[in-house]
Design a protein around this motif. Structure first.
Motif, PDB file in Angstrom:
ATOM      1  N   GLY A 288      41.638  61.689  48.213  1.00 27.10           N
ATOM      2  CA  GLY A 288      40.937  61.108  47.067  1.00 27.10           C
ATOM      3  C   GLY A 288      41.424  59.722  46.718  1.00 27.10           C
ATOM      4  O   GLY A 288      40.747  58.970  46.008  1.00 27.10           O
ATOM      5  N   THR A 289      42.596  59.346  47.228  1.00 19.09           N
ATOM      6  CA  THR A 289      43.184  58.033  46.941  1.00 19.09           C
ATOM      7  C   THR A 289      42.691  56.933  47.883  1.00 19.09           C
ATOM      8  O   THR A 289      43.128  55.782  47.779  1.00 19.09           O
ATOM      9  N   ALA A 290      41.766  57.260  48.798  1.00 20.90           N
ATOM     10  CA  ALA A 290      41.301  56.278  49.799  1.00 20.90           C
ATOM     11  C   ALA A 290      40.309  55.307  49.179  1.00 20.90           C
ATOM     12  O   ALA A 290      39.200  55.684  48.788  1.00 20.90           O
ATOM     13  N   ASN A 291      40.677  54.052  49.105  1.00 19.12           N
ATOM     14  CA  ASN A 291      39.888  52.993  48.471  1.00 19.12           C
ATOM     15  C   ASN A 291      39.102  52.225  49.542  1.00 19.12           C
ATOM     16  O   ASN A 291      39.695  51.592  50.411  1.00 19.12           O
ATOM     17  N   PRO A 292      37.757  52.230  49.478  1.00 20.35           N
ATOM     18  CA  PRO A 292      36.973  51.566  50.539  1.00 20.35           C
ATOM     19  C   PRO A 292      37.185  50.059  50.592  1.00 20.35           C
ATOM     20  O   PRO A 292      36.957  49.442  51.639  1.00 20.35           O
TER      21      PRO A 292
ATOM     22  N   GLY B 192      35.105  69.925  51.538  1.00 16.76           N
ATOM     23  CA  GLY B 192      36.220  69.594  50.665  1.00 16.76           C
ATOM     24  C   GLY B 192      35.770  69.178  49.280  1.00 16.76           C
ATOM     25  O   GLY B 192      34.566  69.096  48.978  1.00 16.76           O
ATOM     26  N   THR B 193      36.741  68.903  48.401  1.00 19.45           N
ATOM     27  CA  THR B 193      36.458  68.513  47.019  1.00 19.45           C
ATOM     28  C   THR B 193      37.389  67.383  46.583  1.00 19.45           C
ATOM     29  O   THR B 193      38.495  67.224  47.112  1.00 19.45           O
ATOM     30  N   ILE B 194      36.924  66.625  45.587  1.00 20.02           N
ATOM     31  CA  ILE B 194      37.652  65.464  45.068  1.00 20.02           C
ATOM     32  C   ILE B 194      37.588  65.476  43.538  1.00 20.02           C
ATOM     33  O   ILE B 194      36.580  65.882  42.952  1.00 20.02           O
ATOM     34  N   ALA B 195      38.668  65.001  42.888  1.00 23.87           N
ATOM     35  CA  ALA B 195      38.667  64.767  41.440  1.00 23.87           C
ATOM     36  C   ALA B 195      39.289  63.398  41.180  1.00 23.87           C
ATOM     37  O   ALA B 195      40.148  62.940  41.932  1.00 23.87           O
ATOM     38  N   HIS B 196      38.861  62.742  40.107  1.00 22.21           N
ATOM     39  CA  HIS B 196      39.393  61.411  39.781  1.00 22.21           C
ATOM     40  C   HIS B 196      40.201  61.461  38.484  1.00 22.21           C
ATOM     41  O   HIS B 196      40.047  62.372  37.665  1.00 22.21           O
TER      42      HIS B 196
ATOM     43  N   ASN C 152      43.214  62.281  37.675  1.00 23.05           N
ATOM     44  CA  ASN C 152      44.003  63.478  37.374  1.00 23.05           C
ATOM     45  C   ASN C 152      43.249  64.480  36.504  1.00 23.05           C
ATOM     46  O   ASN C 152      43.797  65.067  35.563  1.00 23.05           O
ATOM     47  N   GLN C 153      41.957  64.670  36.803  1.00 21.22           N
ATOM     48  CA  GLN C 153      41.130  65.608  36.041  1.00 21.22           C
ATOM     49  C   GLN C 153      40.676  66.760  36.949  1.00 21.22           C
ATOM     50  O   GLN C 153      39.544  66.769  37.433  1.00 21.22           O
ATOM     51  N   PRO C 154      41.530  67.750  37.185  1.00 23.04           N
ATOM     52  CA  PRO C 154      41.184  68.830  38.112  1.00 23.04           C
ATOM     53  C   PRO C 154      40.011  69.678  37.653  1.00 23.04           C
ATOM     54  O   PRO C 154      39.412  70.397  38.454  1.00 23.04           O
ATOM     55  N   GLU C 155      39.661  69.586  36.367  1.00 24.11           N
ATOM     56  CA  GLU C 155      38.539  70.387  35.875  1.00 24.11           C
ATOM     57  C   GLU C 155      37.189  69.850  36.333  1.00 24.11           C
ATOM     58  O   GLU C 155      36.167  70.513  36.156  1.00 24.11           O
ATOM     59  N   ILE C 156      37.162  68.671  36.915  1.00 25.49           N
ATOM     60  CA  ILE C 156      35.889  68.111  37.371  1.00 25.49           C
ATOM     61  C   ILE C 156      35.921  67.792  38.872  1.00 25.49           C
ATOM     62  O   ILE C 156      35.431  66.761  39.314  1.00 25.49           O
ATOM     63  N   PHE C 157      36.502  68.689  39.650  1.00 18.50           N
ATOM     64  CA  PHE C 157      36.413  68.561  41.104  1.00 18.50           C
ATOM     65  C   PHE C 157      34.953  68.655  41.523  1.00 18.50           C
ATOM     66  O   PHE C 157      34.184  69.450  40.972  1.00 18.50           O
ATOM     67  N   THR C 158      34.551  67.835  42.471  1.00 15.92           N
ATOM     68  CA  THR C 158      33.190  67.883  43.005  1.00 15.92           C
ATOM     69  C   THR C 158      33.241  67.895  44.526  1.00 15.92           C
ATOM     70  O   THR C 158      34.265  67.580  45.131  1.00 15.92           O
ATOM     71  N   ASP C 159      32.106  68.224  45.137  1.00 13.79           N
ATOM     72  CA  ASP C 159      32.007  68.107  46.592  1.00 13.79           C
ATOM     73  C   ASP C 159      31.739  66.658  46.968  1.00 13.79           C
ATOM     74  O   ASP C 159      31.807  65.761  46.115  1.00 13.79           O
TER      75      ASP C 159
ATOM     76  N   ASN D 150      45.441  57.607  41.417  1.00 10.86           N
ATOM     77  CA  ASN D 150      45.682  58.864  40.706  1.00 10.86           C
ATOM     78  C   ASN D 150      44.609  59.919  40.976  1.00 10.86           C
ATOM     79  O   ASN D 150      44.497  60.906  40.248  1.00 10.86           O
ATOM     80  N   ASN D 151      43.804  59.729  42.028  1.00 14.88           N
ATOM     81  CA  ASN D 151      42.794  60.729  42.381  1.00 14.88           C
ATOM     82  C   ASN D 151      43.411  61.900  43.131  1.00 14.88           C
ATOM     83  O   ASN D 151      44.517  61.798  43.671  1.00 14.88           O
ATOM     84  N   GLN D 152      42.674  63.004  43.186  1.00 16.00           N
ATOM     85  CA  GLN D 152      43.175  64.220  43.821  1.00 16.00           C
ATOM     86  C   GLN D 152      42.164  64.763  44.833  1.00 16.00           C
ATOM     87  O   GLN D 152      41.006  64.382  44.833  1.00 16.00           O
ATOM     88  N   GLY D 153      42.648  65.689  45.668  1.00 18.69           N
ATOM     89  CA  GLY D 153      41.779  66.375  46.607  1.00 18.69           C
ATOM     90  C   GLY D 153      41.601  65.614  47.908  1.00 18.69           C
ATOM     91  O   GLY D 153      42.146  64.519  48.107  1.00 18.69           O
ATOM     92  N   GLN D 154      40.800  66.191  48.801  1.00 17.67           N
ATOM     93  CA  GLN D 154      40.489  65.525  50.064  1.00 17.67           C
ATOM     94  C   GLN D 154      39.196  66.074  50.652  1.00 17.67           C
ATOM     95  O   GLN D 154      38.760  67.181  50.339  1.00 17.67           O
ATOM     96  N   LEU D 155      38.593  65.275  51.508  1.00 13.76           N
ATOM     97  CA  LEU D 155      37.416  65.674  52.270  1.00 13.76           C
ATOM     98  C   LEU D 155      37.789  65.688  53.742  1.00 13.76           C
ATOM     99  O   LEU D 155      38.679  64.945  54.172  1.00 13.76           O
ATOM    100  N   SER D 156      37.107  66.510  54.505  1.00 18.77           N
ATOM    101  CA  SER D 156      37.353  66.574  55.949  1.00 18.77           C
ATOM    102  C   SER D 156      36.053  66.770  56.706  1.00 18.77           C
ATOM    103  O   SER D 156      35.024  67.121  56.103  1.00 18.77           O
ATOM    104  N   GLY D 157      36.102  66.528  57.992  1.00 17.61           N
ATOM    105  CA  GLY D 157      34.906  66.694  58.819  1.00 17.61           C
ATOM    106  C   GLY D 157      34.952  65.838  60.053  1.00 17.61           C
ATOM    107  O   GLY D 157      36.014  65.470  60.535  1.00 17.61           O
ATOM    108  N   ASN D 158      33.771  65.491  60.575  1.00 14.16           N
ATOM    109  CA  ASN D 158      33.682  64.598  61.745  1.00 14.16           C
ATOM    110  C   ASN D 158      32.343  63.915  61.768  1.00 14.16           C
ATOM    111  O   ASN D 158      31.429  64.267  61.019  1.00 14.16           O
TER     112      ASN D 158
END
Length: 272
Positions: free
Chosen positions: A86-90, A139-143, A145-152, A258-266
């Motif tokens: 979630g910390t990956a900045n484009p 996977g899921t991501i939250a921004h 430090n708000q784990p209550e709003i994880f999204t796909d 300060n983001n959380q979570g991660q996405l995965s795939g190919n």
């Protein structure tokens, strides 16, 4: 009896008066069309009750075609599996080590800690100009430090910000749901020699994200999400000419650190 013309007229007049008296003193006129009792009522049927839904054209340089219902193409992986924090900045795509983005708070976003993921193709043809790529994402991501709003990977649909610093490092700005998966194609141009950023793309509405095919430019940050349209069909992303690298990251407005979570795939393709 001999009738004169005058006598005849008098008799006719007398007969008319008698007839009127017998009928109540009024002459009734027959209504041949009976317009009151036999009127036909017609209903006006609107001509636009079955208007088709249309997908708006992609703004700026992101050309699209509307989503359609059909079978997904026979895709297979053309990259190694990726994991995107979630910390990956484009906006640090391809940036040298220690490159910073200052959002006015500590810590600053810095490469490589907050850099996006460079996808590794398993076949060089994966990045051929005009190639259509597809994405497998989980996977899921939250921004913030708000784990209550994880999204796909589609992100938080009701919150679609733009980058607070705008276009930086030759990379375009973007409007897209926070937490969503985004990407950017790059060529071999050196970081310090990149041209001005291309125009920004706007994915702020569900309609704008419901494209079937997207063709971004080099350096143009684009929305990927879960890689599917509203019907569940795979969306195609066209590789721009000159592409040698593809970076994947997460959408935020500022302070990715300060983001959380991660996405995965190919990345997937229809193998030539």
């Amino acid at each position: 009896m001999r009738f004169t013309s005058g006598t005849v007229k008098v008799m006719c007049l007398m007969l008319s008066v008698a007839a009127l008296s017998a009928c109540g003193g009024k002459s009734k006129k027959k209504n041949n069309d009976d317009s009151t009792s036999n009127k036909t009522t017609t209903s006006v049927v609107p001509s636009n009750t079955g208007s088709a839904n249309t997908t708006p054209a992609r703004p700026a340089a992101g050309s699209t075609t509307p989503a359609q219902s059909e079978t997904n193409p026979p895709v297979s992986a053309c990259s190694t599996n990726y994991e995107i924090a979630g910390t990956a900045n484009p906006f640090l795509a391809g940036a040298p080590e220690a490159t910073e983005l200052d959002y006015g708070r500590a810590p600053k976003d810095v490469a490589p800690l907050n850099a996006p993921v460079a996808v590794q193709a398993v076949d060089a043809k994966c990045f051929d100009p005009g190639r259509q790529l597809y994405f497998q994402v989980s996977g899921t991501i939250a921004h913030d430090n708000q784990p209550e709003i994880f999204t796909d990977a589609d992100g938080q649909a009701d919150l679609a910000p733009t980058h607070s610093l705008g276009s930086v490092h030759g990379l375009s700005n973007i409007t897209a749901p926070i937490n969503s998966l985004v990407g950017v194609f790059l060529d071999d141009t050196a970081f310090a020699s990149r041209p001005a950023a291309p125009e920004a793309l706007d994915f702020g509405t569900a309609e704008a994200r419901n494209f079937r095919t997207l063709a971004p430019k080099i350096g143009q940050v684009f929305f990927i999400g879960d890689g599917k349209d509203m019907t569940g069909m795979l969306q195609a992303f066209v590789v721009p000419a000159g592409t040698t690298r593809l970076y994947l990251a997460i959408m935020d407005q500022y302070e990715w650190s300060n983001n959380q979570g991660q996405l995965s795939g190919n990345i997937q393709w229809v193998k030539p």
